[in-house]
Design an enzyme around this catalytic site. Structure first.
Site, short mmCIF file in Angstrom:
data_model
loop_
_atom_site.label_atom_id
_atom_site.label_comp_id
_atom_site.label_asym_id
_atom_site.label_seq_id
_atom_site.Cartn_x
_atom_site.Cartn_y
_atom_site.Cartn_z
N SER A 1 -7.76 3.75 9.38
CA SER A 1 -8.45 3.75 8.09
C SER A 1 -7.67 2.89 7.08
CB SER A 1 -8.57 5.19 7.60
OG SER A 1 -8.90 5.25 6.24
N ARG B 1 -14.98 12.60 8.19
CA ARG B 1 -13.72 13.29 8.54
C ARG B 1 -13.38 14.35 7.51
NH1 ARG B 1 -9.90 8.62 8.26
NH2 ARG B 1 -8.30 10.19 8.58
N HIS C 1 0.84 -1.19 0.00
CA HIS C 1 0.00 0.00 0.00
C HIS C 1 0.88 1.24 0.00
CE1 HIS C 1 -3.48 2.53 0.89
NE2 HIS C 1 -2.69 3.18 1.70
N ASP D 1 -15.24 2.52 7.35
CA ASP D 1 -14.25 3.51 6.89
C ASP D 1 -14.86 4.43 5.85
OD1 ASP D 1 -11.52 4.62 6.70
OD2 ASP D 1 -11.70 3.90 4.64
N LYS E 1 -8.54 -1.54 5.97
CA LYS E 1 -8.77 -2.03 4.60
C LYS E 1 -7.76 -3.11 4.23
CE LYS E 1 -8.96 2.35 3.54
NZ LYS E 1 -9.09 3.71 3.07
N1 URA Z 1 -5.83 7.08 3.15
C1 URA Z 1 -6.82 6.36 3.73
O1 URA Z 1 -7.20 5.32 3.23
N2 URA Z 1 -7.35 6.83 4.89
C2 URA Z 1 -6.96 7.96 5.48
O2 URA Z 1 -7.48 8.32 6.51
C3 URA Z 1 -5.94 8.70 4.85
C4 URA Z 1 -5.39 8.24 3.67
#
Ligand code: URA
Length: 445
Positions: free
Chosen positions: A183, A168, A82, A161, A187
């Protein structure tokens, strides 16, 4: 349990229990806790932070808020990767075929471009016919057949999320370290890999502009990964200037093909070898990082990694002929050079301004629902450390509008602003600042 009491507890600096966090995440996802209470809680977390234990509990509760993917039917250790996002970051396009060619199966869920940062799905979809909307079963079948797949996140993966991130975004609580870490990691954990390699960007074009903040985010995510039983390593890498030279969807695919032919920009190749060596090590396919690098370098030289990319494209219904003939990728109607007004040496090339220039031309989207133009973007000719003479091409704008139209003029202005050229020589900045693993931070000189 009352949501009011939990907001008050966090606002006063208290530590929420796992049970309380589960209650909040379930209630918010299920619609029994309203946005205004969750927004107040997010703000309390922003100011008070979370302990490592709270952050892990939040991540696990979010990961379990919807579907989770089991990769059990794919033999071998699965390693995910990621990136926290950047400009010209086409690493996934190179890295996934490269490590798959080394025998590491990769089932990768990727995202779309937003704001000044690009997204892997948009880049892949610039290949004629390429499909990124695979069901989980289709993705697993593709990995079983060809060893790799790259798909969009399914609708019900981590719904907590999706809801919380949107909240947010409009309540000034995006840049909270525990909320970002939870967050991202929720995932990754829901996506089912055994191990995770994170590319945490730092600098002008990154989420985290300061090196220390990037190390802190990396550390939080590595702790979550370890706590969730997924070995996690985070590499901290430079996003002060764009990665490689291409910024824009089809332009980046073309550069990825060049990199897989061993003819790509040095920074892109170096980053892919570094992240790839970690992926091989975590998958048990190389005893150490050096052996991993050497193996990956051989796969670039032999053409095996490039062939894996072709297999990926064909497996997801794309036109594999783009590998031999990149002119089959969408092409812009015109190319407009941006020239240096004075000579000297490039001291800065601000990644965010270049990302915004590509966005102005139509390569990205301001809002999720915006359409993108796959052909347009910015090709960078001069990077930090390069010498320029007056009139030299700094960059080329790939346009689908007239050179005098507002998008082209805005992009030109942004590219000019991105460059800082001074008479004295400039040193090439480091690409990799260090990494964080289970044992802690490691700074590279
Ligand atoms: N990328 C994400 O997936 N979540 C965040 O909060 C910030 C960047």
């Amino acid at each position: 349990m009352r949501v009011y009491d939990l907001i008050l507890k966090k606002r006063s600096g208290g530590e929420l229990t796992g049970e309380e966090i589960n209650f909040l995440v379930k209630g918010y996802t299920g619609g029994t806790i309203p946005d205004y209470q969750m927004a107040a809680l997010a703000m309390a977390i922003f100011f008070r932070g979370m302990t490592d234990r709270e952050t892990l509990d939040l991540t696990l509760a979010m990961a379990q808020s919807g579907d989770t993917i089991s990769l059990r039917d794919i033999p071998g250790a699965k390693v995910d990767k990621h990136s926290t996002g950047g400009v010209g970051d086409k690493t996934t396009l190179v890295l996934v075929p490269l490590v798959a060619a080394a025998g590491v199966p990769v089932a990768k869920m990727s995202g779309r471009s937003l704001g000044h940062t690009g997204g892997t799905l948009d880049k892949l979809e610039s290949i004629p016919g390429f499909r990124t909307s695979l069901s989980i079963a289709e993705m697993i079948r593709a990995v079983q057949q060809v060893g790799l797949a790259v798909a969009g996140q399914t609708a019900n993966l981590v719904p907590a999320d999706k809801k919380l991130y949107a909240l947010r975004d409009v309540t000034a609580t995006v840049d909270s370290l525990p909320l970002i870490a939870a967050s991202i990691m929720s995932k990754k954990i829901a996506a089912g890999a055994d191990a995770i390699v994170l590319d945490v960007k730092t600098g002008d074009g990154a989420f985290m502009k300061k090196l220390e903040d990037s190390f802190a985010l990396a550390e939080a995510m590595v702790k979550i990964g370890s706590g969730a039983g997924r070995e996690t390593v985070a590499v901290i890498t430079n996003m002060d200037q764009p990665l490689g030279r291409a910024v824009g969807n089809a332009l980046e695919v073309q550069e990825a093909i060049e990199a897989l032919q061993g003819k790509g920009p040095a920074d892109l190749e170096e980053l892919c070898l570094c992240l790839g060596a970690w992926m091989l090590r975590l998958a048990g396919k190389a005893p150490g990082l050096q052996e991993g690098r050497e193996k990956l370098k051989r796969l670039l030289e032999s053409g095996a990694a490039l062939e894996k990319f072709r297999e990926l494209i064909i497996s997801q219904h794309g036109d594999g002929a783009v590998i031999d003939n990149p002119a089959l990728l969408p092409q812009a109607a015109a190319v407009l050079p941006v020239r240096a007004e004075a000579g000297g040496c490039v001291h800065r090339l601000k990644a965010e301004a270049i990302g915004r220039a590509a966005l102005a031309l139509g390569a990205g989207r301001e809002r999720k629902e915006d359409a993108i133009d796959p052909a347009v973007g910015v090709a960078i000719c001069k990077k930090v450390g390069d010498r320029v003479a007056p009139g030299d091409e700094l960059a080329r704008l790939h346009l689908n509008c007239a050179p005098g139209d507002p998008p082209a003029q805005q992009a030109r202005r942004l590219v000019m602003e991105a460059y800082e050229i001074k008479p004295e020589p400039a040193v090439e900045p480091p690409l990799i600042f260090g990494y964080v693993d289970r044992s802690g931070r490691h700074y590279l000189d």
